[in-house]
Design an enzyme around this catalytic site. Structure first.
Site, PDB file in Angstrom:
ATOM      1  N   ASP A 127      -3.286  12.737  18.077  1.00 24.60           N
ATOM      2  CA  ASP A 127      -1.999  12.740  18.433  1.00 24.60           C
ATOM      3  C   ASP A 127      -1.535  13.341  19.841  1.00 24.60           C
ATOM      4  OD1 ASP A 127      -2.100  11.410  15.989  1.00 24.60           O
ATOM      5  OD2 ASP A 127      -1.040  12.948  14.830  1.00 24.60           O
ATOM      6  N   HIS A 171       3.117   7.481  15.393  1.00 22.46           N
ATOM      7  CA  HIS A 171       2.334   6.409  14.845  1.00 22.46           C
ATOM      8  C   HIS A 171       2.936   5.114  14.582  1.00 22.46           C
ATOM      9  CE1 HIS A 171      -0.065   9.867  13.099  1.00 22.46           C
ATOM     10  NE2 HIS A 171      -0.364   9.598  14.195  1.00 22.46           N
ATOM     11  N   GLN A 189       0.914  -1.131   0.237  1.00 22.78           N
ATOM     12  CA  GLN A 189       0.106   0.135  -0.056  1.00 22.78           C
ATOM     13  C   GLN A 189       0.881   1.091  -0.053  1.00 22.78           C
ATOM     14  OE1 GLN A 189      -3.340  -0.251   2.793  1.00 22.78           O
ATOM     15  NE2 GLN A 189      -3.227   1.937   3.256  1.00 22.78           N
ATOM     16  N   ARG A 194       2.468  15.317  12.453  1.00 24.39           N
ATOM     17  CA  ARG A 194       1.812  14.204  12.542  1.00 24.39           C
ATOM     18  C   ARG A 194       2.599  13.007  13.274  1.00 24.39           C
ATOM     19  NH1 ARG A 194      -2.199  14.071   8.483  1.00 24.39           N
ATOM     20  NH2 ARG A 194      -2.232  15.916   7.262  1.00 24.39           N
ATOM     21  N   TYR A 224       4.450   7.648   1.477  1.00 28.94           N
ATOM     22  CA  TYR A 224       4.665   6.418   2.113  1.00 28.94           C
ATOM     23  C   TYR A 224       4.401   5.128   1.282  1.00 28.94           C
ATOM     24  CZ  TYR A 224       3.543   9.171   6.428  1.00 28.94           C
ATOM     25  OH  TYR A 224       3.542  10.000   7.616  1.00 28.94           O
ATOM     26  N   LYS A 274       7.878   0.511   6.679  1.00 28.13           N
ATOM     27  CA  LYS A 274       7.761   1.617   5.804  1.00 28.13           C
ATOM     28  C   LYS A 274       8.835   2.367   5.300  1.00 28.13           C
ATOM     29  CE  LYS A 274       3.989   3.563   9.038  1.00 28.13           C
ATOM     30  NZ  LYS A 274       3.692   4.669   9.755  1.00 28.13           N
ATOM     31  N   HIS A 323       6.587   6.461  13.851  1.00 25.94           N
ATOM     32  CA  HIS A 323       7.129   7.360  13.154  1.00 25.94           C
ATOM     33  C   HIS A 323       6.134   8.743  12.933  1.00 25.94           C
ATOM     34  CE1 HIS A 323       6.709   9.208   8.790  1.00 25.94           C
ATOM     35  NE2 HIS A 323       7.976   9.156   9.050  1.00 25.94           N
TER      36      HIS A 323
END
Length: 182
Positions: free
Chosen positions: A168, A62, A46, A59, A132, A72, A119
């Site tokens: 977050d 995660h 993906q 961000r 990503y 990733k 990350h």
């Protein structure tokens, strides 16, 4: 491609090796054989982009929990980011440590993030885009995070007062019972 291991075990900065001429240049940005030869995940299922309109957007941090843990490959394709990874793998020699580096569209540098590593990033310019590639499909039930400003990690974010989602902002502290089994 030039692979340089970071201070976190199994995480790599990947620089391109451009073949230049009067037209510009050509460079390989992905090769399953080169990743596999280094013992890195070589199957990505993906890809996603993160578009960020304002400088200072944060961000992170995660990751996906097993059995959906994902590797990733991240690249800034417009603008610039302060990119951070935190090793959350209990059996890793760099467990609990972080690495931070700048990724820019101009450098075309990529970061390989192994499964079990959180990350996040903060944008250093308006209209920044990050691409990503993930080794697992997104599984909302496995989505997790640790707090971006947890003092246990000592991350020095470059822009104070980030633009950040409440989710977050309220991820658990590293001392939270969820991590007690480490």
């Amino acid at each position: 491609m030039i692979f340089t291991e970071t201070a976190l075990s199994g995480a790599y900065v990947i620089d391109l090796e451009p073949l230049a001429d009067e037209r510009g240049f050509f460079a390989r940005v992905w090769c399953a054989r080169e990743f596999a030869a280094r013992g890195l995940e070589s199957r990505f299922v993906q890809s996603s982009i993160s578009v960020n309109t304002r400088r200072g957007t944060l961000r992170g941090m995660h990751y996906q929990a097993p059995p959906h843990a994902e590797a990733k490959l991240v690249q800034c394709t417009r603008g610039a980011v302060f990119d951070v990874i935190i090793d959350l793998r209990p059996d890793s020699p760099t467990f609990g440590q972080h690495v931070a580096l700048e990724l820019t569209a101009a450098s075309r540098r990529m970061l390989y993030i192994p499964a079990g590593v959180a990350h996040g990033f903060q944008t250093l310019a308006d209209d920044t885009e990050v691409c990503y590639h993930m080794s697992e499909f997104y599984a909302p039930e496995a989505a997790r995070g640790v707090r971006w400003n947890d003092p246990a990690f000592g991350i020095r974010w470059p822009i104070p007062d980030p633009i950040i989602l409440d989710r977050d902002r309220t991820y658990p502290d590293w001392r939270h019972p969820e991590y007690a089994a480490r």
